[in-house]
Design a protein around this motif. Structure first.
Motif: not given
Lengths: 174, 686
Positions: B69-75, B457-458, B426-430, B440-450
């Protein structure tokens, strides 16, 4: 085109009927199951000073499991009756034999585990963080199971001895 | 004439009658339910849950253990219990049952499609597959296939986690549509020896011997070996389109044989794990325009790996994870050019082979700091030393006409912070930076769990991900572009890493304590699609950047549990991925409907699992299509005695005739899947 779905559809319905007809299932509520586990854990634990008079089961945090724990009242562990109570500080928990801890905040969780680190209290929790914080036994919830992990080094440091049966059935022993 | 496709044992109606007889059996007596508190510890570990749990533990979404439930995507989690209940035979069977995933089979390999994307001929480079956190996608094709070529026996799988969505922010290359992590069982799961025997249609035999134990010292050991043989249909039915009828021809040509070994030793924070896998699969298809009807023509895959892992708390609030692995992978296509100019196209008769070896080291170091209540910091680095990669093509008589070897390193550095804004939010940023000779490349991810309430859970997630062109793609493209053997410059192929940008929202909600609804919607944009092309004149494959792809989709799953022990999950996926507006990609089902039911039978030691899998019609490369299909599978299993377990799996029970779009190399658009087939299995413990 629709015709080719008839046979599988019929069999799926039949399967559904079969399942619905069966009413014997080995299932339990999650909190009930955790309480039963804690009861068994106590039976498989040897304290440096074996409990006399009563085996104190304490809990802090999650009310859901309290109901399950209350059902242990009146039962015995190694022929000693169980008493169940809630505690509100690590200090108060030092007299417990078994403590169920459900603290969401990591700092608080770490403080509880640290305060009880060398006490002969079997600390059980159900938060993934609690295993990293070295609580002795931590539940892991699977989609249709509850399993547990053991921090054996931590239990030994507190003078507790856990039976081989428990170690055998744990998901992980550290 | 078309051969019957089914390894027919009983007509589906007869089977239905047998099932009906079972359901009416008086053995359906109710036994007394013992109170949970009376159960032994061992019984508790096998007890099911009356309601779907709210906090299933997962560890793939963010590289640490957390509640799903606290992960930023369904698992999505599939366990060993599900594998048994539904009679899954491969990782592909497991994944095909999940929302948003589908598996395509061309009788050589099984390919994983995700989020409406499953280009025929693509070697699954867009989903990262891991075994215990170690990358399975190898270094030559960057591919991880999911059929009998997957190097691990499904019986050794404890659980599978599928995390849909961009994962490059922590996993780097190939975590494009999602990440699948396969967790192996520990020695304690066997607690002694086990023998498993399987028999099935198409003359399939499988035998496995395993030994596992956790010793009093805490040392845990698992050793297992599997031998698998499938002779295949006597007359491969998927030959119709290519091969003339021939005298006794085709018998057992499409065989599939493999041997796999797996071992694991764990002691405290240290784990050593390794495996060996060897597979030969008969080449019973028209390949490169040539019909191979010799038993020696085959695909061969060999794989060996050894991994050491260390994971522990090294100081208060600091956790360390270290991993070091060595891998060998060899893939070969061995074909025979017949002595018939009409068929051989002028090539010298004899055996030719295409070899694609790979050798690499990889490692990862990760530090997690959880000293602050509101932050969990993670910094990690991953490294690959691909010290030997090759593409070598031999033509008879044993002359290499193309031989190219290469070596390179790639690195990735990532940072992640899980921020708890308050108890509900909860915010997950990476982000991760990857470096290889190809860019070379850079890939970000920003997740929000409410989590506004216990029952709801949203989730929201935005991220980018990439897949780099694989070594194989670059090398073969270089050949087609006419680069000479000794002066290949991979940079000149013009192939670039492909990026995907995804935005997704998720909802998990308990409608009642026993019914759980999970829904997610997503939208993605791929900057450039890298796909396989086929040179009709030379018979070579090459890779091109095709253009932008836009996709969107919806996944809904409803899980319901009943007091009787019946569990059901119904999932629906709607997915649109388009090359241009209105132009759907090939092998992209618009909708999928999957139903899973599992229930105890006459006593709780016997269970029935049934699945119904519907895929809507899909296009093929040539623009035709394959029809929608509904396939049903049923498995029944139970304990004969304490250490003896049997099961029967009935697959494609309606004998549905359906086909999958396939690789252009086959010069045919679609190949039929297996009809009705069965499998019997016996497990004996010692």
């Amino acid at each position: 085109m629709a015709r080719r779905w008839i046979a599988p559809a019929r069999l799926m319905l039949l399967a559904l009927g079969l399942g619905a007809a069966a009413s014997w299932a080995e299932t339990a509520e999650e909190s009930e199951l955790k309480a039963a586990y804690i009861y068994r854990f106590a039976q498989y634990t040897t304290w440096p000073d074996p409990p006399s008079g009563e085996v104190k089961f304490c809990s802090y945090g999650q009310p859901a499991i309290d109901e399950g724990l209350r059902k242990l009242q009146g039962r015995t562990v190694q022929n000693v009756p169980i008493s169940v109570s809630r505690v509100d500080s690590p200090q108060a928990a030092k007299i417990c034999h078994v403590l169920f801890l459900h603290v969401d905040r990591r700092g608080e969780l770490a403080a509880w585990v640290a305060a009880l680190a060398l006490q002969p209290v079997l600390v059980v929790s159900d938060l993934p963080d609690a295993f990293r914080e070295k609580a002795m036994i931590v539940f892991a919830v699977e989609p249709n199971r509850v399993t547990f992990r053991i921090n054996l080094t931590q239990a030994r440091a507190s003078g507790l001895s856990l039976s081989g049966q428990m170690l055998k059935l744990a998901q992980e022993v550290r | 004439m078309r051969e019957r496709r089914s390894g027919r044992v009983c007509a589906s109606l007869a089977c239905a009658a047998a099932l009906a007889a079972l359901s009416g059996s008086p053995a359906l007596a109710l036994a007394e339910t013992a109170a949970v508190l009376e159960r032994s510890l061992e019984e508790l570990t096998r007890m099911g849950l009356t309601r779907p749990p709210r906090d299933v533990e997962v560890s793939t979404a963010a590289k640490f253990r957390q509640s799903a439930a606290s992960a930023p995507t369904p698992v999505y989690v599939v366990t060993a219990e599900d594998i048994r209940a539904f009679g899954y035979r491969t990782l592909g069977d497991i994944l095909h049952g999940l929302p948003g995933l589908f598996v395509t089979d061309d009788h050589q390999y099984r390919y994983l499609g995700a989020r409406g994307f499953g280009l025929p001929g693509d070697y699954n480079t867009r989903v990262l597959i891991l075994i215990d956190g170690e990358r399975v996608n190898e270094s030559n094709y960057d591919s991880a296939l999911v059929g009998s070529e997957f190097p691990l026996d499904v019986d050794l799988i404890e659980r599978v986690e599928y995390v849909p969505g961009p994962g490059s922010a922590i996993y780097g290359n190939n975590a494009f549509f999602g990440v699948v992590n396969v967790f192996t069982k520990g020695g304690h799961a066997f607690d002694g020896g086990e023998l498993a025997l399987q028999l099935g249609s198409f003359n399939t035999r499988k035998a496995r011997a395993s030994y596992g134990k956790r010793f009093d010292s805490g040392l845990e050991l698992l050793l297992s070996g599997t031998r698998y043989d499938r002779d295949g249909p006597r007359h491969p039915y998927y030959w119709d389109w290519g091969a003339p009828e021939r005298e006794g021809g085709g018998e057992g040509l499409d065989y599939d044989r493999s041997t796999s070994l797996f071992g694991k030793i764990a002691y405290g924070p240290l784990t050593l794990e390794g495996g060996r896998f060897k597979r030969a699969d008969g080449l019973a298809l028209v390949y490169n325009g040539i019909i191979y009807d010799e038993r020696d023509a085959r695909f061969e895959d060999r794989r060996a790996y050894l991994i050491a892992r260390y994971e522990d708390r090294i100081a208060p609030d600091w956790d360390l994870y270290l991993r070091l692995g060595y891998h060998r992978y060899d893939s070969a296509v061995i074909y025979l050019i017949p002595d018939d100019p009409a068929v051989s196209g002028g090539l010298t008769a004899g055996a030719g082979k295409d070899l694609t070896p790979a050798r690499w080291w990889d490692g990862e170091i990760r530090l997690t700091h959880s000293g602050f209540d509101r932050h969990r910091w993670m910094v990690g680095a991953e490294w690959h030393n691909n010290h030997r990669l090759g593409v070598t093509f031999y033509q008879p008589p044993d002359t290499p006409y193309f031989d190219f070897g290469y070596r390179f390193h790639r690195y990735g550095l990532y940072l992640q912070d899980e921020i708890r804004l308050n108890d509900a939010l909860t915010v997950l940023a990476g982000a991760r930076h990857d470096v290889s000779p190809f860019g070379e490349n850079t890939h970000p991810r920003l997740g929000l769990v409410w989590r506004p309430s216990e029952a709801t859970t949203i989730k929201a997630l935005y991220g980018t991900a990439f897949r780099a062109p694989s070594f194989f793609e670059q090398a073969t493209t270089a050949i087609v572009l006419g680069e000479t053997n000794d002066a290949i410059d991979l940079a000149r192929t013009g192939l670039r890493p492909k990026t995907i940008e995804t935005l997704q929202f998720g909802l998990e909600h308990f409608l009642t304590p026993s019914s759980r609804l999970a829904a997610s919607v997503y939208r993605y944009r791929m900057d450039d699609l890298l796909s396989q092309g086929f040179d009709e004149t030379s018979g070579d494959t090459y890779f091109v950047n095709l253009g932008k792809i836009e996709g969107r989709g919806l996944e809904v799953a409803l899980e319901q549990r009943f007091d009787s022990g019946l569990r059901g999950t119904l999932s629906y996926s709607l997915q649109d991925s388009e090359l241009k507006p209105g132009q759907r990609l090939p092998n992209s089902p618009r909708s999928m409907l999957k139903l899973h039911l599992s229930a105890p039978l006459w006593n709780p030691r016997w269970r029935l699992g049934a699945e119904a899998l519907y895929l809507s019609e899909r296009g093929t490369l040539a623009g035709d299509g394959v029809d929608a299909h509904l396939v049903g599978n049923v498995a029944i299993g139970g304990d004969l005695a304490k250490n003896a377990n049997v099961s029967v799996g009935l697959y494609n029970i309606g004998d549905t005739r359906y086909a999958d779009p396939v690789n252009p190399i086959f010069r045919v658009d679609a190949i039929d899947r297996d009809g009705f087939n069965v499998q019997f299995k016996l497990n004996l413990g010692f």
